[in-house]
Scaffold this motif. Structure first.
Motif, PDB file in Angstrom:
ATOM      1  N   GLN A  30       3.081   6.375   6.929  1.00 11.23           N
ATOM      2  CA  GLN A  30       3.057   4.969   6.541  1.00 11.23           C
ATOM      3  C   GLN A  30       4.478   4.389   6.512  1.00 11.23           C
ATOM      4  OE1 GLN A  30       0.269   3.667   6.505  1.00 11.23           O
ATOM      5  NE2 GLN A  30       0.037   1.961   5.069  1.00 11.23           N
ATOM      6  N   THR A  31       5.430   5.206   6.098  1.00 11.35           N
ATOM      7  CA  THR A  31       6.827   4.762   6.086  1.00 11.35           C
ATOM      8  C   THR A  31       7.310   4.461   7.500  1.00 11.35           C
ATOM      9  OG1 THR A  31       7.311   6.043   4.092  1.00 11.35           O
ATOM     10  CG2 THR A  31       9.179   5.399   5.454  1.00 11.35           C
ATOM     11  N   ALA A  32       6.936   5.328   8.452  1.00 11.88           N
ATOM     12  CA  ALA A  32       7.322   5.110   9.857  1.00 11.88           C
ATOM     13  C   ALA A  32       6.695   3.821  10.397  1.00 11.88           C
ATOM     14  CB  ALA A  32       6.901   6.302  10.705  1.00 11.88           C
ATOM     15  N   VAL A  33       5.420   3.592  10.029  1.00 13.96           N
ATOM     16  CA  VAL A  33       4.747   2.367  10.476  1.00 13.96           C
ATOM     17  C   VAL A  33       5.449   1.132   9.917  1.00 13.96           C
ATOM     18  CG1 VAL A  33       2.628   1.017  10.271  1.00 13.96           C
ATOM     19  CG2 VAL A  33       2.489   3.444  10.814  1.00 13.96           C
ATOM     20  N   VAL A  34       5.784   1.188   8.644  1.00 15.75           N
ATOM     21  CA  VAL A  34       6.458   0.045   8.008  1.00 15.75           C
ATOM     22  C   VAL A  34       7.795  -0.241   8.697  1.00 15.75           C
ATOM     23  CG1 VAL A  34       7.650  -0.701   5.913  1.00 15.75           C
ATOM     24  CG2 VAL A  34       5.329   0.224   5.773  1.00 15.75           C
ATOM     25  N   GLU A  35       8.548   0.812   9.009  1.00 18.54           N
ATOM     26  CA  GLU A  35       9.836   0.617   9.680  1.00 18.54           C
ATOM     27  C   GLU A  35       9.652  -0.008  11.059  1.00 18.54           C
ATOM     28  OE1 GLU A  35      12.797   0.925   8.343  1.00 18.54           O
ATOM     29  OE2 GLU A  35      11.727   1.378   6.494  1.00 18.54           O
ATOM     30  N   GLN A  36       8.620   0.445  11.786  1.00 16.01           N
ATOM     31  CA  GLN A  36       8.340  -0.139  13.101  1.00 16.01           C
ATOM     32  C   GLN A  36       7.963  -1.612  12.973  1.00 16.01           C
ATOM     33  OE1 GLN A  36       5.297   2.322  14.811  1.00 16.01           O
ATOM     34  NE2 GLN A  36       6.715   3.950  15.402  1.00 16.01           N
ATOM     35  N   MET A  42      -1.881  22.691 -10.789  1.00 18.06           N
ATOM     36  CA  MET A  42      -2.170  22.965  -9.380  1.00 18.06           C
ATOM     37  C   MET A  42      -2.875  21.789  -8.724  1.00 18.06           C
ATOM     38  SD  MET A  42      -3.403  26.958  -9.744  1.00 18.06           S
ATOM     39  CE  MET A  42      -3.995  27.027  -8.057  1.00 18.06           C
ATOM     40  N   SER A  43      -3.783  21.139  -9.477  1.00 17.98           N
ATOM     41  CA  SER A  43      -4.500  19.985  -8.932  1.00 17.98           C
ATOM     42  C   SER A  43      -3.530  18.839  -8.620  1.00 17.98           C
ATOM     43  CB  SER A  43      -5.573  19.528  -9.925  1.00 17.98           C
ATOM     44  OG  SER A  43      -6.219  18.357  -9.454  1.00 17.98           O
ATOM     45  N   SER A  44      -2.617  18.590  -9.553  1.00 15.94           N
ATOM     46  CA  SER A  44      -1.635  17.516  -9.343  1.00 15.94           C
ATOM     47  C   SER A  44      -0.718  17.854  -8.172  1.00 15.94           C
ATOM     48  CB  SER A  44      -0.806  17.303 -10.611  1.00 15.94           C
ATOM     49  OG  SER A  44      -1.620  16.836 -11.668  1.00 15.94           O
ATOM     50  N   GLU A  45      -0.322  19.114  -8.052  1.00 13.06           N
ATOM     51  CA  GLU A  45       0.538  19.525  -6.941  1.00 13.06           C
ATOM     52  C   GLU A  45      -0.176  19.348  -5.606  1.00 13.06           C
ATOM     53  OE1 GLU A  45       3.228  22.961  -9.220  1.00 13.06           O
ATOM     54  OE2 GLU A  45       1.509  23.505  -7.960  1.00 13.06           O
ATOM     55  N   ASN A  46      -1.466  19.712  -5.587  1.00 16.66           N
ATOM     56  CA  ASN A  46      -2.233  19.558  -4.343  1.00 16.66           C
ATOM     57  C   ASN A  46      -2.351  18.088  -3.936  1.00 16.66           C
ATOM     58  OD1 ASN A  46      -2.675  22.311  -4.088  1.00 16.66           O
ATOM     59  ND2 ASN A  46      -4.604  22.272  -5.249  1.00 16.66           N
ATOM     60  N   GLU A  47      -2.592  17.228  -4.913  1.00 15.65           N
ATOM     61  CA  GLU A  47      -2.695  15.802  -4.614  1.00 15.65           C
ATOM     62  C   GLU A  47      -1.349  15.251  -4.117  1.00 15.65           C
ATOM     63  OE1 GLU A  47      -4.209  13.679  -7.945  1.00 15.65           O
ATOM     64  OE2 GLU A  47      -6.170  14.695  -7.912  1.00 15.65           O
ATOM     65  N   ALA A  48      -0.266  15.721  -4.708  1.00 17.37           N
ATOM     66  CA  ALA A  48       1.066  15.279  -4.288  1.00 17.37           C
ATOM     67  C   ALA A  48       1.348  15.728  -2.859  1.00 17.37           C
ATOM     68  CB  ALA A  48       2.123  15.819  -5.241  1.00 17.37           C
ATOM     69  N   ARG A  49       1.006  17.010  -2.545  1.00 14.11           N
ATOM     70  CA  ARG A  49       1.238  17.517  -1.190  1.00 14.11           C
ATOM     71  C   ARG A  49       0.373  16.797  -0.168  1.00 14.11           C
ATOM     72  NH1 ARG A  49       1.819  22.618  -3.798  1.00 14.11           N
ATOM     73  NH2 ARG A  49      -0.411  23.014  -3.568  1.00 14.11           N
ATOM     74  N   ALA A  50      -0.860  16.494  -0.552  1.00 17.34           N
ATOM     75  CA  ALA A  50      -1.772  15.821   0.373  1.00 17.34           C
ATOM     76  C   ALA A  50      -1.299  14.404   0.697  1.00 17.34           C
ATOM     77  CB  ALA A  50      -3.182  15.770  -0.224  1.00 17.34           C
ATOM     78  N   ALA A  51      -0.612  13.754  -0.246  1.00 13.84           N
ATOM     79  CA  ALA A  51      -0.165  12.375  -0.031  1.00 13.84           C
ATOM     80  C   ALA A  51       1.117  12.302   0.787  1.00 13.84           C
ATOM     81  CB  ALA A  51       0.054  11.684  -1.377  1.00 13.84           C
ATOM     82  N   GLU A  52       1.875  13.388   0.828  1.00 13.91           N
ATOM     83  CA  GLU A  52       3.182  13.338   1.491  1.00 13.91           C
ATOM     84  C   GLU A  52       3.112  13.003   2.982  1.00 13.91           C
ATOM     85  OE1 GLU A  52       4.946  17.028   0.391  1.00 13.91           O
ATOM     86  OE2 GLU A  52       5.453  16.370  -1.635  1.00 13.91           O
ATOM     87  N   PRO A  53       2.207  13.642   3.773  1.00 13.92           N
ATOM     88  CA  PRO A  53       2.131  13.265   5.199  1.00 13.92           C
ATOM     89  C   PRO A  53       1.734  11.796   5.389  1.00 13.92           C
ATOM     90  CG  PRO A  53       1.024  15.348   4.816  1.00 13.92           C
ATOM     91  CD  PRO A  53       1.301  14.767   3.473  1.00 13.92           C
ATOM     92  N   ASN A  90       0.832  -1.210   0.000  1.00 17.43           N
ATOM     93  CA  ASN A  90       0.000   0.000   0.000  1.00 17.43           C
ATOM     94  C   ASN A  90       0.867   1.262   0.000  1.00 17.43           C
ATOM     95  OD1 ASN A  90      -2.337  -1.537   0.044  1.00 17.43           O
ATOM     96  ND2 ASN A  90      -2.474  -1.525   2.277  1.00 17.43           N
ATOM     97  N   LEU A  91       1.972   1.207   0.774  1.00 18.53           N
ATOM     98  CA  LEU A  91       2.883   2.355   0.803  1.00 18.53           C
ATOM     99  C   LEU A  91       3.495   2.589  -0.570  1.00 18.53           C
ATOM    100  CD1 LEU A  91       4.575   4.525   2.197  1.00 18.53           C
ATOM    101  CD2 LEU A  91       6.178   2.719   2.905  1.00 18.53           C
ATOM    102  N   ARG A  92       3.876   1.518  -1.219  1.00 25.30           N
ATOM    103  CA  ARG A  92       4.489   1.675  -2.544  1.00 25.30           C
ATOM    104  C   ARG A  92       3.483   2.244  -3.553  1.00 25.30           C
ATOM    105  NH1 ARG A  92       8.050   1.838   0.336  1.00 25.30           N
ATOM    106  NH2 ARG A  92       9.531   0.149   0.804  1.00 25.30           N
ATOM    107  N   LEU A  93       2.199   1.867  -3.405  1.00 22.05           N
ATOM    108  CA  LEU A  93       1.165   2.449  -4.275  1.00 22.05           C
ATOM    109  C   LEU A  93       1.035   3.943  -4.037  1.00 22.05           C
ATOM    110  CD1 LEU A  93      -1.688  -0.242  -4.131  1.00 22.05           C
ATOM    111  CD2 LEU A  93      -0.203   0.302  -6.080  1.00 22.05           C
ATOM    112  N   LEU A  94       1.064   4.356  -2.763  1.00 20.89           N
ATOM    113  CA  LEU A  94       1.017   5.781  -2.443  1.00 20.89           C
ATOM    114  C   LEU A  94       2.204   6.513  -3.054  1.00 20.89           C
ATOM    115  CD1 LEU A  94      -0.074   5.762   1.330  1.00 20.89           C
ATOM    116  CD2 LEU A  94      -1.405   6.619  -0.615  1.00 20.89           C
ATOM    117  N   GLU A  95       3.380   5.894  -2.941  1.00 19.98           N
ATOM    118  CA  GLU A  95       4.581   6.519  -3.497  1.00 19.98           C
ATOM    119  C   GLU A  95       4.494   6.607  -5.023  1.00 19.98           C
ATOM    120  OE1 GLU A  95       7.819   5.103  -0.069  1.00 19.98           O
ATOM    121  OE2 GLU A  95       7.522   3.892  -1.886  1.00 19.98           O
ATOM    122  N   ASP A  96       3.952   5.562  -5.634  1.00 20.93           N
ATOM    123  CA  ASP A  96       3.794   5.593  -7.096  1.00 20.93           C
ATOM    124  C   ASP A  96       2.831   6.718  -7.504  1.00 20.93           C
ATOM    125  OD1 ASP A  96       5.493   3.424  -7.323  1.00 20.93           O
ATOM    126  OD2 ASP A  96       3.878   1.947  -7.512  1.00 20.93           O
TER     127      ASP A  96
END
Length: 245
Positions: free
Chosen positions: A128-134, A112-123, A56-62
């Motif tokens: 999710q990355t922190a959860v995966v590492e844990q 602008m729409s693509s930038e907003n979607e990219a910014r919204a996915a970053e947090p 799921n994390l990799r899908l978000l990153e993609d």
């Protein structure tokens, strides 16, 4: 089993105090066997759940990369349309110039729409990355615990076999106690001693009989001399033999 319960299980098993659990167990070996099975099953389930989480994390990153790439692409299209509009307007073609300016605005909106979607996915990606590492860390801890369990089980089995072998040796030593007068060895030794005594008795008896025979021979010698002297007397000879001077 839900992912939430899997994650809780990872935390619980990773923190398990093996020695404390064994101290409270009636049969440590059975407890270790069961714990090895539990850990193996939980690790398998956890690996599946973590793999899904990582997927799921990799899908978000993609998706994030696609949004970033789309924003850059729409920005490039907006710039190209704007330049074309400026070129046409410079040539006096305001109608087409306005048309390309409108296209530039559409492209900028998409950017602008693509930038907003990219910014919204970053947090979400960061969390999710922190959860995966844990989860990876917890899974590694579980695998280390499993290794400890397997090693502890093998150690207990080896110690159990050693104790059993020592017990068998001690039982064997007790059953062949050389100092025990009722043991087979003692009875055999006593039998030999009696046989040796019998042989000594027979030897003494044989020696005694031989002495008696020699004594009888000496007695016969004395009687023969008496008879010889008696015969000499009858023949008129002296009864005492002459002594050499």
């Amino acid at each position: 089993m839900s992912k939430q319960s899997i994650f809780g299980r990872i935390s619980q098993l990773a923190k398990a105090n093996i020695n404390a659990i064994l101290d409270s167990a009636e049969d440590p070996k059975l407890m270790l066997d069961q714990m090895v099975r539990d850990f193996t099953t939980s690790i398998h389930d956890a690996e599946s759940a973590i793999a899904e989480t990582i997927g799921n994390l990799r899908l978000l990153e993609d998706d994030h990369r696609e949004d970033v790439a789309a924003a850059a692409s729409w920005g490039g299209k907006a710039l190209a349309a704007s330049r074309k509009a400026d070129e046409l307007r410079g040539a006096g073609n305001t109608v087409d110039a306005d048309k390309f300016d409108n296209l530039a605005k559409v492209a900028l909106g998409r950017q602008m729409s693509s930038e907003n979607e990219a910014r919204a996915a970053e947090p979400q990606i960061t969390a999710q990355t922190a959860v995966v590492e844990q989860l990876k860390s917890g899974l590694n801890a579980m695998k280390e615990k499993l290794g400890q369990l397997a090693s502890k089980r093998d150690e207990l089995i080896a110690r159990s076999k050693t104790a059993a072998a020592q017990s068998q040796v001690m039982d064997a030593v007790k059953s062949i106690d050389m100092m025990d007068p009722t043991s087979e060895v003692s009875r055999f030794e006593d039998k030999i001693r009696r046989e040796e005594a019998r042989v000594r008795g027979a030897s003494e008896l044989a020696a005694s009989s031989l002495d008696a025979q020699f004594e009888s021979l000496e007695d016969l010698g004395e009687l023969s001399e008496v008879d010889a002297r008696l015969a000499a007397l009858k023949a008129g000879s002296p009864s005492t033999p002459a002594i050499d001077r």
